[in-house]
Design a protein around this motif. Structure first.
Motif, PDB file in Angstrom:
ATOM      1  N   GLU A  45      23.538 -14.997 -43.732  1.00 39.30           N
ATOM      2  CA  GLU A  45      24.899 -15.670 -43.610  1.00 39.30           C
ATOM      3  C   GLU A  45      25.826 -14.848 -42.943  1.00 39.30           C
ATOM      4  O   GLU A  45      27.286 -15.422 -42.879  1.00 39.30           O
ATOM      5  CB  GLU A  45      25.343 -16.067 -45.163  1.00 39.30           C
ATOM      6  N   GLY A  46      25.798 -13.576 -42.547  1.00 37.31           N
ATOM      7  CA  GLY A  46      26.893 -13.063 -41.893  1.00 37.31           C
ATOM      8  C   GLY A  46      27.308 -11.923 -42.698  1.00 37.31           C
ATOM      9  O   GLY A  46      28.380 -11.393 -42.066  1.00 37.31           O
ATOM     10  N   THR A  47      26.861 -11.683 -43.913  1.00 37.39           N
ATOM     11  CA  THR A  47      27.577 -10.670 -44.794  1.00 37.39           C
ATOM     12  C   THR A  47      26.938  -9.355 -44.839  1.00 37.39           C
ATOM     13  O   THR A  47      25.889  -9.283 -45.142  1.00 37.39           O
ATOM     14  CB  THR A  47      27.626 -11.313 -46.404  1.00 37.39           C
ATOM     15  N   ALA A  48      27.412  -8.319 -44.277  1.00 38.56           N
ATOM     16  CA  ALA A  48      27.083  -7.063 -44.010  1.00 38.56           C
ATOM     17  C   ALA A  48      27.159  -6.217 -45.426  1.00 38.56           C
ATOM     18  O   ALA A  48      28.112  -6.466 -45.827  1.00 38.56           O
ATOM     19  CB  ALA A  48      27.522  -6.416 -42.771  1.00 38.56           C
ATOM     20  N   LEU A  49      26.274  -5.574 -45.526  1.00 39.12           N
ATOM     21  CA  LEU A  49      26.577  -4.638 -46.868  1.00 39.12           C
ATOM     22  C   LEU A  49      27.435  -3.612 -46.409  1.00 39.12           C
ATOM     23  O   LEU A  49      28.522  -3.190 -47.241  1.00 39.12           O
ATOM     24  CB  LEU A  49      25.166  -4.047 -47.418  1.00 39.12           C
ATOM     25  N   PHE A  50      27.555  -3.073 -45.114  1.00 41.49           N
ATOM     26  CA  PHE A  50      28.482  -2.349 -44.542  1.00 41.49           C
ATOM     27  C   PHE A  50      28.741  -2.959 -43.355  1.00 41.49           C
ATOM     28  O   PHE A  50      28.294  -2.830 -42.380  1.00 41.49           O
ATOM     29  CB  PHE A  50      27.838  -0.833 -44.666  1.00 41.49           C
ATOM     30  N   PRO A  51      30.084  -3.505 -43.149  1.00 41.33           N
ATOM     31  CA  PRO A  51      30.305  -3.870 -41.860  1.00 41.33           C
ATOM     32  C   PRO A  51      30.449  -2.990 -40.835  1.00 41.33           C
ATOM     33  O   PRO A  51      30.751  -1.675 -40.853  1.00 41.33           O
ATOM     34  CB  PRO A  51      31.843  -4.392 -42.152  1.00 41.33           C
ATOM     35  N   ILE A  52      29.972  -3.349 -39.585  1.00 41.60           N
ATOM     36  CA  ILE A  52      29.768  -2.602 -38.361  1.00 41.60           C
ATOM     37  C   ILE A  52      30.823  -1.965 -38.006  1.00 41.60           C
ATOM     38  O   ILE A  52      30.604  -0.684 -37.403  1.00 41.60           O
ATOM     39  CB  ILE A  52      28.855  -3.486 -37.293  1.00 41.60           C
ATOM     40  N   ASP A  53      31.949  -2.412 -37.906  1.00 45.13           N
ATOM     41  CA  ASP A  53      33.226  -2.046 -37.053  1.00 45.13           C
ATOM     42  C   ASP A  53      33.764  -0.841 -38.380  1.00 45.13           C
ATOM     43  O   ASP A  53      34.127   0.320 -37.881  1.00 45.13           O
ATOM     44  CB  ASP A  53      34.183  -2.939 -37.082  1.00 45.13           C
ATOM     45  N   ALA A  54      33.474  -1.125 -39.643  1.00 48.06           N
ATOM     46  CA  ALA A  54      34.055  -0.048 -40.563  1.00 48.06           C
ATOM     47  C   ALA A  54      33.278   1.306 -40.608  1.00 48.06           C
ATOM     48  O   ALA A  54      33.448   2.431 -40.468  1.00 48.06           O
ATOM     49  CB  ALA A  54      33.882  -0.671 -42.028  1.00 48.06           C
ATOM     50  N   ARG A  55      31.864   0.888 -40.455  1.00 47.20           N
ATOM     51  CA  ARG A  55      30.849   2.053 -40.134  1.00 47.20           C
ATOM     52  C   ARG A  55      30.971   2.606 -39.017  1.00 47.20           C
ATOM     53  O   ARG A  55      30.960   3.833 -38.959  1.00 47.20           O
ATOM     54  CB  ARG A  55      29.173   1.274 -40.250  1.00 47.20           C
ATOM     55  N   ASP A  56      31.321   2.074 -37.834  1.00 51.80           N
ATOM     56  CA  ASP A  56      31.576   2.933 -36.609  1.00 51.80           C
ATOM     57  C   ASP A  56      32.754   3.790 -36.860  1.00 51.80           C
ATOM     58  O   ASP A  56      32.809   4.888 -36.199  1.00 51.80           O
ATOM     59  CB  ASP A  56      31.717   1.828 -35.567  1.00 51.80           C
ATOM     60  N   LYS A  57      33.849   3.231 -37.322  1.00 52.84           N
ATOM     61  CA  LYS A  57      35.120   4.131 -37.699  1.00 52.84           C
ATOM     62  C   LYS A  57      34.748   5.280 -38.592  1.00 52.84           C
ATOM     63  O   LYS A  57      35.186   6.253 -38.139  1.00 52.84           O
ATOM     64  CB  LYS A  57      36.074   3.146 -38.119  1.00 52.84           C
ATOM     65  N   LEU A  58      34.233   5.168 -39.521  1.00 47.79           N
ATOM     66  CA  LEU A  58      33.599   6.178 -40.342  1.00 47.79           C
ATOM     67  C   LEU A  58      32.955   7.325 -39.826  1.00 47.79           C
ATOM     68  O   LEU A  58      33.083   8.452 -39.752  1.00 47.79           O
ATOM     69  CB  LEU A  58      33.093   5.839 -41.645  1.00 47.79           C
ATOM     70  N   THR A  59      31.950   6.709 -38.784  1.00 47.23           N
ATOM     71  CA  THR A  59      30.846   7.524 -38.013  1.00 47.23           C
ATOM     72  C   THR A  59      31.766   8.331 -37.252  1.00 47.23           C
ATOM     73  O   THR A  59      31.553   9.694 -36.930  1.00 47.23           O
ATOM     74  CB  THR A  59      29.807   6.691 -37.336  1.00 47.23           C
ATOM     75  N   LEU A  60      32.929   7.899 -36.616  1.00 47.78           N
ATOM     76  CA  LEU A  60      33.734   8.527 -35.563  1.00 47.78           C
ATOM     77  C   LEU A  60      34.384   9.646 -36.323  1.00 47.78           C
ATOM     78  O   LEU A  60      34.408  10.889 -35.735  1.00 47.78           O
ATOM     79  CB  LEU A  60      34.634   7.678 -34.828  1.00 47.78           C
ATOM     80  N   ARG A  61      34.921   9.135 -37.395  1.00 53.07           N
ATOM     81  CA  ARG A  61      35.711  10.087 -38.049  1.00 53.07           C
ATOM     82  C   ARG A  61      34.948  11.625 -38.521  1.00 53.07           C
ATOM     83  O   ARG A  61      35.146  12.553 -38.476  1.00 53.07           O
ATOM     84  CB  ARG A  61      36.349   9.400 -39.552  1.00 53.07           C
ATOM     85  N   LEU A  62      33.766  11.021 -38.849  1.00 55.44           N
ATOM     86  CA  LEU A  62      32.947  12.151 -39.404  1.00 55.44           C
ATOM     87  C   LEU A  62      32.388  13.111 -38.517  1.00 55.44           C
ATOM     88  O   LEU A  62      32.418  14.269 -38.464  1.00 55.44           O
ATOM     89  CB  LEU A  62      31.494  11.437 -40.076  1.00 55.44           C
ATOM     90  N   GLN A  63      32.092  12.392 -37.270  1.00 55.13           N
ATOM     91  CA  GLN A  63      31.840  13.145 -35.866  1.00 55.13           C
ATOM     92  C   GLN A  63      32.955  14.232 -35.787  1.00 55.13           C
ATOM     93  O   GLN A  63      32.819  15.346 -35.346  1.00 55.13           O
ATOM     94  CB  GLN A  63      31.537  12.333 -34.678  1.00 55.13           C
ATOM     95  N   ASN A  64      34.188  13.633 -35.545  1.00 48.78           N
ATOM     96  CA  ASN A  64      35.448  14.573 -35.577  1.00 48.78           C
ATOM     97  C   ASN A  64      35.421  15.656 -36.436  1.00 48.78           C
ATOM     98  O   ASN A  64      36.016  16.741 -36.177  1.00 48.78           O
ATOM     99  CB  ASN A  64      36.646  13.604 -35.480  1.00 48.78           C
ATOM    100  N   ALA A  65      35.276  15.293 -37.696  1.00 47.40           N
ATOM    101  CA  ALA A  65      35.226  16.345 -38.737  1.00 47.40           C
ATOM    102  C   ALA A  65      34.194  17.448 -38.408  1.00 47.40           C
ATOM    103  O   ALA A  65      34.596  18.787 -38.462  1.00 47.40           O
ATOM    104  CB  ALA A  65      35.129  15.892 -40.023  1.00 47.40           C
ATOM    105  N   VAL A  66      33.134  17.199 -38.087  1.00 49.24           N
ATOM    106  CA  VAL A  66      31.998  18.107 -37.686  1.00 49.24           C
ATOM    107  C   VAL A  66      32.348  18.989 -36.598  1.00 49.24           C
ATOM    108  O   VAL A  66      32.270  20.164 -36.385  1.00 49.24           O
ATOM    109  CB  VAL A  66      30.750  17.480 -37.311  1.00 49.24           C
TER     110      VAL A  66
END
Length: 125
Positions: A7-28
């Motif tokens: 129905e289009g409901t993501a368990l973890f929205p892709i855009d939010a996941r991408d933002k958190l991934t980018l922030r994590l990469q910056n932390a690393v």
């Protein structure tokens, strides 16, 4: 394997996941210059990810519960001649709720399918 529920409901929205991934990469990437700050940032990112996922799953569960519980609270009208107490000599009675109407069973089947799909997706994380 798709990230999005049918129905289009993501368990973890892709855009939010991408933002958190980018922030994590910056932390690393910042670890060499400031190890403590990098670890503290990673801790905050994980905390936000857990909170977001918990919120999303709670909303999903509430939506699922609404689909089947609203139908369970609706009481079908009883016919005037429908026995609701045990018939003489039988020891058992028949009530309209003894067998759910076909529509209710189908709604419950669909709800169970949604629960299973959501739980399986969660377990694959």
């Amino acid at each position: 394997m798709a990230d999005v529920h049918p129905e289009g409901t993501a368990l973890f929205p892709i855009d939010a996941r991408d933002k958190l991934t980018l922030r994590l990469q910056n932390a690393v990437n910042g670890f060499v210059d400031s190890p403590r700050d990098a670890v503290e940032n990673a801790d905050r990112i994980l905390e936000e990810a857990i909170a977001d996922l918990t919120h999303t799953l709670t909303e999903r569960r509430n939506a699922l519960r609404t689909t089947w519980q609203s139908h369970a609270t609706e009481v079908p009208p009883t016919a005037p001649d429908t026995p609701t107490t045990p018939a003489a000599g039988t020891g058992t009675g028949t009530t309209p709720a003894a067998t759910p109407p076909a529509g209710d069973t189908e709604q419950l089947r669909l709800a169970l399918q949604d629960y299973r799909e959501t739980a399986e997706r969660l377990l694959r994380l």
